[in-house]
Design a protein around this motif. Structure first.
Motif, short mmCIF file in Angstrom:
data_model
loop_
_atom_site.label_atom_id
_atom_site.label_comp_id
_atom_site.label_asym_id
_atom_site.label_seq_id
_atom_site.Cartn_x
_atom_site.Cartn_y
_atom_site.Cartn_z
N GLY A 119 0.81 -1.21 0.00
CA GLY A 119 0.00 0.00 0.00
C GLY A 119 0.84 1.25 0.00
N TYR A 120 0.19 2.36 -0.35
CA TYR A 120 0.83 3.68 -0.22
C TYR A 120 -0.17 4.63 0.41
CZ TYR A 120 3.10 8.07 -0.87
OH TYR A 120 3.68 9.29 -0.61
N ARG A 121 0.24 5.24 1.52
CA ARG A 121 -0.61 6.21 2.20
C ARG A 121 0.04 7.59 2.05
NH1 ARG A 121 -3.84 2.96 5.76
NH2 ARG A 121 -3.00 0.85 5.79
N PRO A 122 -0.70 8.58 1.53
CA PRO A 122 -0.11 9.92 1.40
C PRO A 122 0.43 10.42 2.74
CG PRO A 122 -2.22 9.81 0.27
CD PRO A 122 -2.08 8.52 1.01
N ALA A 123 1.44 11.27 2.66
CA ALA A 123 2.13 11.71 3.88
C ALA A 123 1.23 12.56 4.78
CB ALA A 123 3.37 12.50 3.49
N ARG A 124 0.33 13.34 4.16
CA ARG A 124 -0.42 14.33 4.95
C ARG A 124 -1.66 13.71 5.61
NH1 ARG A 124 -4.10 19.06 2.85
NH2 ARG A 124 -4.66 19.94 4.87
N ALA A 125 -1.64 13.69 6.95
CA ALA A 125 -2.82 13.24 7.69
C ALA A 125 -3.68 14.47 7.99
CB ALA A 125 -2.39 12.56 8.99
N VAL A 126 -4.98 14.33 7.75
CA VAL A 126 -5.90 15.45 7.96
C VAL A 126 -6.92 15.05 9.03
CG1 VAL A 126 -7.57 16.98 6.84
CG2 VAL A 126 -5.63 16.08 5.52
N PRO A 127 -6.73 15.54 10.26
CA PRO A 127 -7.68 15.18 11.32
C PRO A 127 -9.03 15.87 11.15
CG PRO A 127 -6.05 16.73 12.15
CD PRO A 127 -5.67 16.43 10.73
N ASN A 128 -10.05 15.33 11.80
CA ASN A 128 -11.39 15.93 11.68
C ASN A 128 -11.38 17.42 11.99
OD1 ASN A 128 -12.42 13.45 11.03
ND2 ASN A 128 -13.16 12.97 13.09
N ALA A 129 -10.53 17.81 12.94
CA ALA A 129 -10.49 19.22 13.37
C ALA A 129 -10.25 20.16 12.19
CB ALA A 129 -9.40 19.40 14.43
N SER A 131 0.49 4.58 -7.07
CA SER A 131 0.34 3.20 -7.56
C SER A 131 1.68 2.51 -7.68
CB SER A 131 -0.35 3.19 -8.92
OG SER A 131 -1.64 3.74 -8.83
N VAL A 132 2.66 3.23 -8.22
CA VAL A 132 3.99 2.65 -8.41
C VAL A 132 4.59 2.27 -7.05
CG1 VAL A 132 6.37 3.19 -9.14
CG2 VAL A 132 4.43 3.77 -10.63
N ALA A 133 4.38 3.14 -6.05
CA ALA A 133 4.91 2.85 -4.71
C ALA A 133 4.24 1.61 -4.12
CB ALA A 133 4.71 4.06 -3.81
N ALA A 134 2.92 1.54 -4.24
CA ALA A 134 2.19 0.39 -3.68
C ALA A 134 2.56 -0.89 -4.43
CB ALA A 134 0.68 0.64 -3.77
N ALA A 135 2.67 -0.78 -5.76
CA ALA A 135 2.99 -1.96 -6.57
C ALA A 135 4.38 -2.49 -6.25
CB ALA A 135 2.89 -1.60 -8.06
N GLY A 136 5.32 -1.58 -6.03
CA GLY A 136 6.68 -2.01 -5.69
C GLY A 136 6.69 -2.86 -4.44
N PRO A 173 -4.19 8.27 -22.12
CA PRO A 173 -4.10 6.82 -21.99
C PRO A 173 -4.38 6.36 -20.57
CG PRO A 173 -1.91 7.79 -21.96
CD PRO A 173 -2.87 8.92 -22.20
N SER A 174 -4.42 5.06 -20.37
CA SER A 174 -4.74 4.51 -19.05
C SER A 174 -3.61 4.77 -18.07
CB SER A 174 -4.98 3.01 -19.17
OG SER A 174 -3.76 2.35 -19.49
N ALA A 175 -3.98 4.82 -16.79
CA ALA A 175 -2.96 4.87 -15.74
C ALA A 175 -2.15 3.59 -15.78
CB ALA A 175 -3.62 5.04 -14.37
N ALA A 176 -2.81 2.47 -16.10
CA ALA A 176 -2.14 1.16 -16.06
C ALA A 176 -0.94 1.11 -17.01
CB ALA A 176 -3.14 0.07 -16.42
N ALA A 177 -1.10 1.68 -18.22
CA ALA A 177 0.00 1.62 -19.19
C ALA A 177 1.21 2.41 -18.67
CB ALA A 177 -0.46 2.16 -20.53
N GLU A 178 0.95 3.57 -18.06
CA GLU A 178 2.06 4.38 -17.54
C GLU A 178 2.72 3.69 -16.34
OE1 GLU A 178 0.87 8.42 -16.73
OE2 GLU A 178 2.87 8.98 -16.02
N ILE A 179 1.89 3.12 -15.48
CA ILE A 179 2.43 2.42 -14.30
C ILE A 179 3.26 1.22 -14.74
CG2 ILE A 179 1.75 1.03 -12.29
CD1 ILE A 179 -0.82 2.94 -12.24
N ALA A 180 2.75 0.47 -15.71
CA ALA A 180 3.48 -0.70 -16.22
C ALA A 180 4.84 -0.28 -16.76
CB ALA A 180 2.67 -1.39 -17.31
#
Ligand code: UT7
Length: 335
Positions: free
Chosen positions: A21-31, A66-71, A99-106
């Motif tokens: 998985g890849y989780r973006p760095a920025r956490a955004v709390p409810n506040a 996607s590339v980070a999670a796929a790696g 084009p598709s994201a898939a082709a670029e990620i591949a």
């Protein structure tokens, strides 16, 4: 009769061999959100289970996440990119029509020979992708299939909309589906119910948004939350039960329940309706991650593995459901 066509003869079993998985760095709390939508931390936690979510920055694109999670998924599976025969990307927030994201990620991963395409199955997209990947591996169409669920829903969310601004979030999750000695991906139970297409949708199509009389605007996602909530809580438990039966197991055989992380109360309602024993570990990734649509199931599996709540070989029930409306469920072994 003319000469017969040769087909892939081998039929073999398939498994999820790796997850990442890849989780973006920025956490955004409810506040950070409540003032804009006249809400409260307590309301959001009680009604959805969400305490915080992740929003992507400019560099954390659909492709980059996607590339980070796929790696990570490839490393977990112990295979190299050149072994991947097909890349399937489920997303509704890659803002290029083509084009598709898939082709670029591949290409970035170094799997240039691989077939690559995107699918649009909203929050059911990861389970749709796993079903496609399993069938490709079983039939010999591909040796390994990289299935990615990825969203940058913050781009499509109206940050002043009370029903979606606190809910939707960003991230990517990936799975490698490959051959297996034992059956490790059960039959998919899936479908759609297009009569409900207005319940979650892009408000308008791109031309209408770009040429709106008031000037160009983003065609945001709009949702009739409570109607979706009722549909998911009642109908999806039945679909999940069918997937359990199709795999020839019972709720008591399950180790883990990983539903799409839509809303904690939907998760709890489904678990109650299925009479899942307390011994079944239930994914609750939504608390820190929000609702990441197609990415939510692989992200939740990754967290269960990282925290030791799930182990390799565990029997897991997956179910995704969302805009369309569409749904898909299957029983799998955790890699
Ligand atoms: O991932 C794809 C599929 N999507 C889903 O599965 C999402 C499903 N839906 C949901 O998760 C829930 O419907 C929500 C969490 C979005 C909303 O929860 P709800 O319990 O369905 O709330 P509601 O829309 O029925 O509203 C209940 C009350 C209303 O006030 P009154 O009429 O009872 O006085 C709303 O005006 O809560 C009010 N409300 C809010 N209050 C504070 C609605 N949104 C908010 C808000 N903050 N953000």
């Amino acid at each position: 009769m003319t000469k017969a066509i040769r087909t892939n003869e081998q039929v073999r079993e398939a498994a999820i061999r790796g997850i990442g998985g890849y989780r973006p760095a920025r956490a955004v709390p409810n506040a950070e959100i409540v003032e804009r939508i006249d809400s409260s931390d307590d309301w959001i936690r009680t009604r959805s289970g969400i305490a915080s979510r992740r929003w992507a920055n400019d560099a954390e694109t659909v492709v980059a996440m996607s590339v980070a999670a796929a790696g990570k998924a490839l490393a977990h599976a112990g295979i190299t990119p050149d072994q991947v025969g097909c890349v399937v990307v489920s997303t509704v927030s890659h803002l290029y029509q083509t084009p598709s994201a898939a082709a670029e990620i591949a290409h970035i991963l170094g799997t240039d020979h691989a077939a690559a395409f995107d699918i649009s199955a909203a929050c059911a997209g990861f389970c749709y992708g796993v079903a496609l990947g399993a069938d490709m591996v079983r039939s010999g169409t591909a040796e390994y299939v990289l299935v990615i669920g990825v969203e940058r829903l913050s781009d499509l969310t109206d940050q002043t909309d009370r029903s979606t601004a606190f809910l939707f979030a960003d991230g990517a999750g990936a799975a490698v589906v490959g051959p297996s000695e034992e059956p490790a991906i059960g039959p998919v139970v899936w479908g759609s119910d297009g009569q409900y297409l207005d319940l979650i949708r892009q408000r308008e199509e791109w031309r209408e948004a770009l040429f709106a009389p008031e000037g160009p605007r983003i065609p945001h996602l709009v949702m009739q939350g409570n109607a979706v909530f009722r549909w998911a809580s009642f109908e999806m438990a039945k679909v999940a039960q069918q997937a359990i039966e199709a795999a020839g197991v019972t709720p008591a055989d399950l180790d883990v329940f990983v539903p799409h992380q839509a809303n904690m109360r939907i998760t709890d309602a489904m678990a109650r309706a299925m009479k899942l024993p307390d011994s079944v570990v239930t994914a609750r990734d939504i608390v820190e991650q929000g609702n990441t649509s197609a990415a939510s199931i692989p992200l939740a599996i990754e967290r269960l593995l990282e925290t030791g709540q799930a182990r390799s070989g565990d029997l897991a029930l997956l179910i995704g459901f969302g805009a369309g409306l569409v749904y898909a469920a299957q029983v799998v072994r955790i890699p």
